[in-house]
Design an enzyme around this catalytic site. Sequence first.
Site, PDB file in Angstrom:
ATOM      1  N   GLY A  93      52.208  39.692 -46.399  1.00  0.00           N
ATOM      2  CA  GLY A  93      51.049  40.432 -45.456  1.00  0.00           C
ATOM      3  C   GLY A  93      51.893  41.246 -45.018  1.00  0.00           C
ATOM      4  N   THR A 118      55.191  41.985 -52.620  1.00  0.00           N
ATOM      5  CA  THR A 118      55.901  41.253 -52.474  1.00  0.00           C
ATOM      6  C   THR A 118      56.033  40.155 -52.985  1.00  0.00           C
ATOM      7  OG1 THR A 118      55.787  41.942 -50.109  1.00  0.00           O
ATOM      8  CG2 THR A 118      57.194  39.896 -50.332  1.00  0.00           C
ATOM      9  N   ASP A 165      58.966  41.845 -42.360  1.00  0.00           N
ATOM     10  CA  ASP A 165      60.042  40.481 -41.650  1.00  0.00           C
ATOM     11  C   ASP A 165      60.579  39.674 -43.115  1.00  0.00           C
ATOM     12  OD1 ASP A 165      57.141  41.048 -44.184  1.00  0.00           O
ATOM     13  OD2 ASP A 165      56.889  38.822 -43.369  1.00  0.00           O
TER      14      ASP A 165
END
Length: 330
Positions: free
Chosen positions: A233, A182, A213
């Site tokens: 994460g 990411t 998220d």
Amino acid sequence: MPARSLLLVILFALLPGAVLAQSCAGNSTWALVLHGGYLDYEEEVTPAHRALLARLLEEGNRSLSSGASALDAVSAAIRVMEDSGLLDAGKGSIVNTEGFTETDASIMDGATGRSGAVAAMQQVRNPILAARVVMDKTKHVLLVGATGEQSLRKLGAEMVEPSNWYQEYVPAPKPVERKHGTVGAAALDRCGHLAAGTSTGGWPGKLPGRVGDSPIIGASTYADTRVALSATGVGEYFIKRAATRDIAMRVQYLGLPLKAAADHVVKTLIGGEDKAEGAVIALGADGEVVINSNGYGILWGAVGAGLPAASGTQEPPPLRATSQVDNISR
Ligand code: ASP
């Protein structure tokens, strides 16, 4: 005084806000912090990753020092990381269990709270730019899925046709072991404004339609007048913990130092109680840079006034961009 100069003087006098919005040259402190995802192993990072970070830090430093806005610095850096194909975002996104990509991204302006995000995108070329379209051209914060993409197409976001996407953008199966990648950025501009953004293809093994998220303001991306944050994460835990907003509120309500606030959320809550992997980059309005991971590390880079370009995979000692006297605004 020549007529043209006179006109400029009048414009400056009448439109200081508009001029500043285009070019922030007021303060002598600026900074850019980037990440390329949470890491399980050092071996995930190749020379190409390091070269990409070095180039982006150099370009970001140059544009921020010349007065670019934090929002533009964040969008520009993330856009290049998406296009690089080296990380799990944009062109390099992992595929889901059905073998196609769905991307998520978000961006937030700390000075105004304006935010934009996209989720489960299949045809948007640059998710971070699409998030910026949502922020700049709609009354909404988040557009999702196929119908969201139809709106984005009408609003002018650049699309890649699915057939081309598979040929050009998902050329070979990604190695399963490369779990992370990411991308995210946080910037402080010379107006003293902060901004943050995050972009991802999500987790390998994710179901079609799963949203993580990265497009959720307050989970992975958050910026206000004190701090700008981007997380990576296991997204489900960052959503449940409203992780980046929690860090910002610990700074605001409890008066915690940025590092202590990030430690608590990333290490004690997500790493300790949830036993989930994650990391965050954080940038304070005073130029403080905090890199925080509850596992092996995070690919990060930082640069700023008085802060020579630095990068690594482990948590660095405290870093801070400081004020710098230069000739740019004189
Ligand atoms: N946070 C991302 C997600 O859950 C994945 C990552 O950061 O590696 O979609």
